[in-house]
Design a protein around this motif. Structure first.
Motif, PDB file in Angstrom:
ATOM      1  N   UNK A   1       0.822  -1.197   0.000  1.00 24.71           N
ATOM      2  CA  UNK A   1       0.000   0.000   0.000  1.00 24.71           C
ATOM      3  C   UNK A   1       0.857   1.249   0.000  1.00 24.71           C
ATOM      4  N   UNK A   2       0.296   2.341   0.500  1.00 25.34           N
ATOM      5  CA  UNK A   2       0.972   3.638   0.400  1.00 25.34           C
ATOM      6  C   UNK A   2       2.282   3.669   1.179  1.00 25.34           C
ATOM      7  N   UNK A   3       2.277   3.092   2.377  1.00 23.08           N
ATOM      8  CA  UNK A   3       3.509   3.122   3.171  1.00 23.08           C
ATOM      9  C   UNK A   3       4.585   2.274   2.507  1.00 23.08           C
ATOM     10  N   UNK A   4       4.215   1.078   2.056  1.00 23.60           N
ATOM     11  CA  UNK A   4       5.186   0.194   1.406  1.00 23.60           C
ATOM     12  C   UNK A   4       5.758   0.830   0.148  1.00 23.60           C
ATOM     13  N   UNK A   5       4.920   1.527  -0.617  1.00 22.41           N
ATOM     14  CA  UNK A   5       5.396   2.153  -1.855  1.00 22.41           C
ATOM     15  C   UNK A   5       6.364   3.294  -1.582  1.00 22.41           C
TER      16      UNK A   5
END
Length: 325
Positions: free
Chosen positions: A156-160
């Motif tokens: 998701x956003x954090x991983x990206x």
């Protein structure tokens, strides 16, 4: 128009902020909760008898009885993405709109994750604690992040945001997410059962839902290497805590770090936090002024839209919103 802001004074200061509150007070009449304890459902009903809008914090659940007890209530907002403490189905039945904020905490959570990686690898907090206690720390050989392998669960956003930073540091980055398309050639997508045995660090960033409940169970922890570290930055719901406790106390993994857990307010569980090979922080991943203020001002913008008679961004059940005033 009248609004109840539910956080207790300290949480209001830390997670909402004076600038956002001042702007709210320019838009609507704001009622503040000044008690030291979070509002339970009955106290919430009593506090919100004559309000149109509620901004609820993560310590204030909004179950179905609240909507039944507040016929004037039009909208419940969360200054966060996670709205699991709100009964959205009951809100929809009652015709009340539920909204959430955008992910303003991404960079702050990424930075804390990097801190955990370094601390686990080099024993910073362990050595510092021993020095504070007047003892000579045990000198141990650390691990260099460059050249190591990070396995990220969820994309998701954090991983990206996190994955390119890890790659830039010289780490091999593996990602496991059955629903994500990963176009960056620096990252290798693998099924979870294949990724876990290859990673030196496993970082849990998957969303919390029924499918991911206890995703990291005894079988999953058994796949980790004995010298692997586990980091949870998502939610405690993804972890079988008994299995993690056994893996840590039996030295089947090297250690763990966590900012979340199954304790109240989504904090790490004390049984895990007190282990010597665990680093635990009290759910502070998004506790920086830019992160908190970003989400607070999302709710301000939602109130601005409501004052104009418009549907706000972040609405989750717009088609069921019948209490429009």
């Amino acid at each position: 128009m009248k609004l109840l802001l539910t956080p207790v004074p300290r949480a209001r200061q830390q997670y909402y902020g004076a600038r956002a509150l001042a702007r709210l007070q320019e838009l609507v009449e704001v009622v503040l909760h000044d008690g030291e304890a979070p509002l339970d459902p009955q106290a919430l009903i009593a506090a919100a008898r004559d309000v149109d809008l509620i901004i609820a914090d993560r310590s204030t659940p909004v179950p179905g009885e609240v909507f039944a007890g507040l016929p004037r209530l039009r909208v419940v907002m969360r200054s966060a993405i996670d709205i699991r403490n709100i009964d959205v189905a009951a809100a929809s039945t009652a015709g009340v709109l539920v909204t959430h904020a955008e992910a303003g905490f991404v960079k702050s959570v990424v930075e804390l994750t990097l801190g955990f990686l370094v601390d686990l690898s080099r024993g910073i907090s362990r050595a510092s604690t021993q020095y504070h206690e007047g003892r000579m720390p045990e000198i141990r050989v650390g691990r260099q992040l460059a050249g190591s392998t990070a396995g990220i669960i969820g994309y998701g956003r954090i991983s990206r945001e996190l994955a390119p930073v890890l790659a830039a540091m010289g780490m091999t980055v593996l990602v496991s997410d059955p629903y994500a398309q990963i176009d960056d050639r620096r990252f290798l997508k693998l099924p979870l059962e294949e990724m876990l045995p290859r990673a030196d660090y496993v970082i849990c960033l998957a969303i919390a839902n029924e499918e991911t409940e206890n995703l990291m169970d005894a079988a999953a922890f058994a796949r980790l290497k004995p010298d692997a570290f586990f980091i949870n930055m998502s939610r405690g719901n993804l972890i079988d805590e008994k299995a993690l406790f056994q893996a840590l106390t039996e030295n089947r993994i090297a250690g763990a770090a966590m900012d979340v857990g199954r304790a109240p307010d989504q904090m790490p569980s004390p049984e895990l936090a007190r282990l010597p090979n665990v680093i635990a922080t009290p759910h502070i991943g998004g506790l920086t002024p830019p992160a908190s203020e970003s989400q607070a001002f999302d709710t301000v913008r939602q109130v601005e839209a409501l004052v104009k008679g418009e549907a706000p961004q972040g609405a989750t059940n717009l088609k069921d919103w019948t209490r429009r005033g």
